[in-house]
Design an enzyme around this catalytic site. Structure first.
Site, PDB file in Angstrom:
ATOM      1  CG  HIS A 183      38.018 -32.796 -65.560  1.00 56.98           C
ATOM      2  ND1 HIS A 183      38.027 -31.422 -65.542  1.00 56.98           N
ATOM      3  CD2 HIS A 183      36.853 -33.158 -64.961  1.00 56.98           C
ATOM      4  CE1 HIS A 183      36.942 -30.979 -64.938  1.00 56.98           C
ATOM      5  NE2 HIS A 183      36.205 -32.024 -64.569  1.00 56.98           N
ATOM      6  CG  ASP A 381      47.175 -32.687 -70.295  1.00 52.65           C
ATOM      7  OD1 ASP A 381      46.181 -32.965 -69.600  1.00 52.65           O
ATOM      8  OD2 ASP A 381      48.146 -32.030 -69.871  1.00 52.65           O
TER       9      ASP A 381
HETATM   10  P1  ADP Z   1      46.182 -31.392 -64.630  1.00 53.92           P
HETATM   11  O1  ADP Z   1      44.717 -31.243 -64.426  1.00 53.92           O
HETATM   12  O2  ADP Z   1      46.583 -32.681 -65.241  1.00 53.92           O
HETATM   13  O3  ADP Z   1      46.985 -31.104 -63.418  1.00 53.92           O
HETATM   14  P2  ADP Z   1      46.110 -28.833 -66.145  1.00 53.92           P
HETATM   15  O4  ADP Z   1      47.195 -28.186 -66.931  1.00 53.92           O
HETATM   16  O5  ADP Z   1      44.795 -28.893 -66.836  1.00 53.92           O
HETATM   17  O6  ADP Z   1      46.641 -30.280 -65.721  1.00 53.92           O
HETATM   18  O7  ADP Z   1      45.870 -28.033 -64.798  1.00 53.92           O
HETATM   19  C1  ADP Z   1      46.893 -27.804 -63.883  1.00 53.92           C
HETATM   20  C2  ADP Z   1      46.486 -26.643 -62.985  1.00 53.92           C
HETATM   21  O8  ADP Z   1      47.327 -26.679 -61.830  1.00 53.92           O
HETATM   22  C3  ADP Z   1      46.734 -25.292 -63.646  1.00 53.92           C
HETATM   23  O9  ADP Z   1      45.711 -24.386 -63.271  1.00 53.92           O
HETATM   24  C4  ADP Z   1      48.086 -24.868 -63.096  1.00 53.92           C
HETATM   25  O10 ADP Z   1      48.278 -23.469 -63.025  1.00 53.92           O
HETATM   26  C5  ADP Z   1      48.050 -25.478 -61.708  1.00 53.92           C
HETATM   27  N1  ADP Z   1      49.435 -25.779 -61.269  1.00 53.92           N
HETATM   28  C6  ADP Z   1      50.322 -26.574 -61.884  1.00 53.92           C
HETATM   29  N2  ADP Z   1      51.523 -26.527 -61.248  1.00 53.92           N
HETATM   30  C7  ADP Z   1      51.375 -25.692 -60.221  1.00 53.92           C
HETATM   31  C8  ADP Z   1      52.249 -25.211 -59.196  1.00 53.92           C
HETATM   32  N3  ADP Z   1      53.534 -25.553 -59.111  1.00 53.92           N
HETATM   33  N4  ADP Z   1      51.744 -24.361 -58.293  1.00 53.92           N
HETATM   34  C9  ADP Z   1      50.449 -23.982 -58.365  1.00 53.92           C
HETATM   35  N5  ADP Z   1      49.593 -24.382 -59.317  1.00 53.92           N
HETATM   36  C10 ADP Z   1      50.038 -25.223 -60.236  1.00 53.92           C
HETATM   37  O1  F6P Z   2      42.559 -32.976 -64.156  1.00 55.22           O
HETATM   38  C1  F6P Z   2      42.901 -34.306 -63.958  1.00 55.22           C
HETATM   39  C2  F6P Z   2      43.087 -34.620 -62.488  1.00 55.22           C
HETATM   40  O2  F6P Z   2      43.262 -35.986 -62.347  1.00 55.22           O
HETATM   41  C3  F6P Z   2      41.943 -34.201 -61.589  1.00 55.22           C
HETATM   42  O3  F6P Z   2      40.901 -35.123 -61.494  1.00 55.22           O
HETATM   43  C4  F6P Z   2      42.680 -34.039 -60.332  1.00 55.22           C
HETATM   44  O4  F6P Z   2      42.019 -33.318 -59.341  1.00 55.22           O
HETATM   45  C5  F6P Z   2      43.975 -33.367 -60.779  1.00 55.22           C
HETATM   46  O5  F6P Z   2      44.263 -33.974 -61.995  1.00 55.22           O
HETATM   47  C6  F6P Z   2      45.118 -33.470 -59.779  1.00 55.22           C
HETATM   48  O6  F6P Z   2      45.322 -34.798 -59.367  1.00 55.22           O
HETATM   49  P1  F6P Z   2      45.080 -35.306 -57.878  1.00 55.22           P
HETATM   50  O7  F6P Z   2      43.697 -34.913 -57.471  1.00 55.22           O
HETATM   51  O8  F6P Z   2      45.296 -36.782 -57.917  1.00 55.22           O
HETATM   52  O9  F6P Z   2      46.106 -34.587 -57.042  1.00 55.22           O
END
Ligand code: ADP
Ligand code: F6P
Length: 487
Positions: A183, A381
């Protein structure tokens, strides 16, 4: 010890035929994170969000860490059934949690995969812990498997898992369909090889039938690394499938939520000011300090026309807080928030609202719809699903503007965004200024292009594309790709 809780271009370069996925087989998802069955869709983290769609309407098992930390790592998974989905979770022992999750996964692999060699650490015992947890996961999963299961392993926590499962399963294990999806980004080979034991990790990846990444750039990097490490056949099994969201579902949720009580409270609190929104885990890859500084420059410059006229709401739920770099980031952001608000706030206006908690997905969707600008500026990202969520949340007749980092995988698709270099706070400020004054017709034209892309490359297309290749490639083709190993 007490417990703690802490497409379109899809797979274009992959050689095997994609005859279509086989929904009669059970899908076994293996990921470090398993969503809480009682909080469907509420997780902060893109992996869980993207995968919800893959399992819908199909018999599935989701195997991984329970989120609990106990004395020693469990050997027997806890099973919870929810309709056609079985959750199988293991508690992690405190030492394993420290070495595998905080250590090798999040202090070694995470920064390196995001091109951050300067803060990449390596510790042999962490690495041994990482491999031991992968072996423990494989040993606990193997007895739950049926012969014709499709196994889909996710993310950098679990590079070695596929190979370990194959070895445990003997001849039957060797023939299993096991796919892997990364991912996060895959960096250029020279960056990857800087991490000690990188060659072993490449050999781990070579054990999978299909290896998915987010973008063609990631795929090119991974193929190069595999090929030059002597895994030419595995390099041919690499493909790019951009992860997506449930675009229509998120749009409908945003529309509903924008009419709800929380959205009304937010609107009232803005008293007519434009809203800029940011939603990210509190992670140093997300570019938050640069973003805050960029917002400060917006307020400081442009003849002062944004003073008192805009409010920036940043959600940044605390993540991986036991890792030193994350604690340092939190201190830095606390300080920057204080400085910006101290310098520019009025007695009736707080320019930066900063919240370090997770909030309900529906609340987020409604807030995104209200926001005139979505600010998404990661330094690097894999995809960034927040960018896609912001687009899906918009009102088609009066959409907001997405300001997006050129280094997010999502920038490949979202051409209608104002694309910025996230390391340049002045560029962020200029993009914000332009977004805040953009005429409706331009906003609509930009949004239409992006919404089309978000719809086309949605979560269903992502999982369908990957699984069609994993399940549709004939066994003999896959075996041949493994250099005869699976025959
Ligand atoms: P990562 O996988 O690195 O966290 P992404 O942007 O691909 O980054 O995915 C983040 C996911 O987590 C999104 O679906 C977003 O809506 C959710 N998310 C991020 N911040 C919050 C928050 N404060 N509360 C709930 N969901 C959140
Ligand atoms: O999408 C990248 C990622 O590292 C996922 O593998 C993971 O579930 C998510 O971000 C949130 O991180 P964590 O599982 O360490 O809270």
């Amino acid at each position: 010890m007490a417990r703690r809780t802490e497409s379109r271009h899809a797979g274009a370069a992959y050689g095997a035929p994609a005859a279509g996925m086989d929904r009669t087989r059970r899908l076994v998802i293996v990921a470090n994170r398993v969503p809480n069955p009682r909080e469907r869709g509420a997780s902060a983290g893109g992996l869980a969000v993207a995968l919800q769609e893959a399992i819908s309407g199909r018999e599935a098992m989701w195997f991984g860490w329970s989120g609990q930390i106990t004395e020693t790592t469990a050997t027997t998974p806890r099973l919870t059934r929810h309709r056609r989905l079985t959750y199988a979770t293991l508690d992690l022992g405190a030492e394993d949690y420290r070495r595998y999750y905080q250590g090798f996964a999040n202090a070694s692999l995470w920064p390196m995969l995001h091109y951050r060699l300067g803060i990449t650490q390596f510790d042999r015992e962490d690495y041994a812990g990482y491999r031991a947890v992968n072996a423990a996961f494989a040993a606990a999963l193997a007895p739950l498997l049926r012969p014709d299961d499709t196994i889909w392993v996710h993310d950098f926590h679990l590079f070695p898992l596929g190979g370990k499962l194959r070895r445990l399963g003997g001849a039957a294990g060797a023939r299993r369909r096991i796919g892997f999806f990364l991912h996060v980004p895959f960096p250029p080979r020279s960056v990857f090889l800087a991490l000690p034991r990188a060659d072993e990790l490449l050999a781990d990846l070579a054990a999978y039938d299909v290896i998915g990444v987010q973008t063609e750039e990631d795929a090119a990097h991974l193929r190069d690394a595999l090929r030059r490490a002597g895994h030419a056949a595995a390099a041919r099994r690499v493909g790019a499938w951009p992860a997506g969201i449930d675009a229509e579902g998120f749009a409908a949720m945003a529309e509903r939520a924008a009419r709800g009580p929380e959205a009304a409270r937010l609107r009232a609190s803005l008293v007519g000011r434009a809203l800029v929104i940011g939603v990210d885990r509190l992670d140093y890859t997300k570019g938050l300090p640069h973003r805050f500084i960029g917002y400060g420059r917006l307020l400081a410059g442009f003849d002062g026309r944004h003073l008192g006229d805009v409010t920036y709401l940043q959600f940044a739920p605390v993540s991986r807080s036991e890792v030193a770099q994350y604690r340092a980031l939190r201190r830095e952001l606390d300080e920057l928030t204080g400085r910006i608000n101290g310098q520019y706030a009025e007695f009736d206006w707080v320019p930066l609202r900063y919240i370090t908690r997770a909030v309900a997905r529906t609340t987020l969707a409604g807030f995104m719809r209200i926001a005139r600008v979505g600010l998404v500026t990661p330094l690097r990202d894999g995809m960034n699903l927040v960018a896609k969520e912001y687009v899906a949340a918009q009102n088609p007749e009066d959409p907001g503007v997405l300001v997006l980092s050129q280094f997010a995988g999502a920038a490949g698709d979202l051409k209608g965004a104002l694309v910025v270099n996230p390391l340049d706070p002045d560029e962020i400020a200029e993009a914000l200024d332009r977004a805040l004054s953009m005429p409706t017709a331009e906003r609509i034209a930009r949004w239409r292009q992006m919404m089309e892309a978000v719809r086309t490359n949605d979560a269903a297309a992502w999982s369908r594309g990957f699984l069609a290749t994993l399940e549709g490639g004939s066994a003999s083709a896959l075996a041949a790709e493994h250099g005869g190993k699976a025959a």
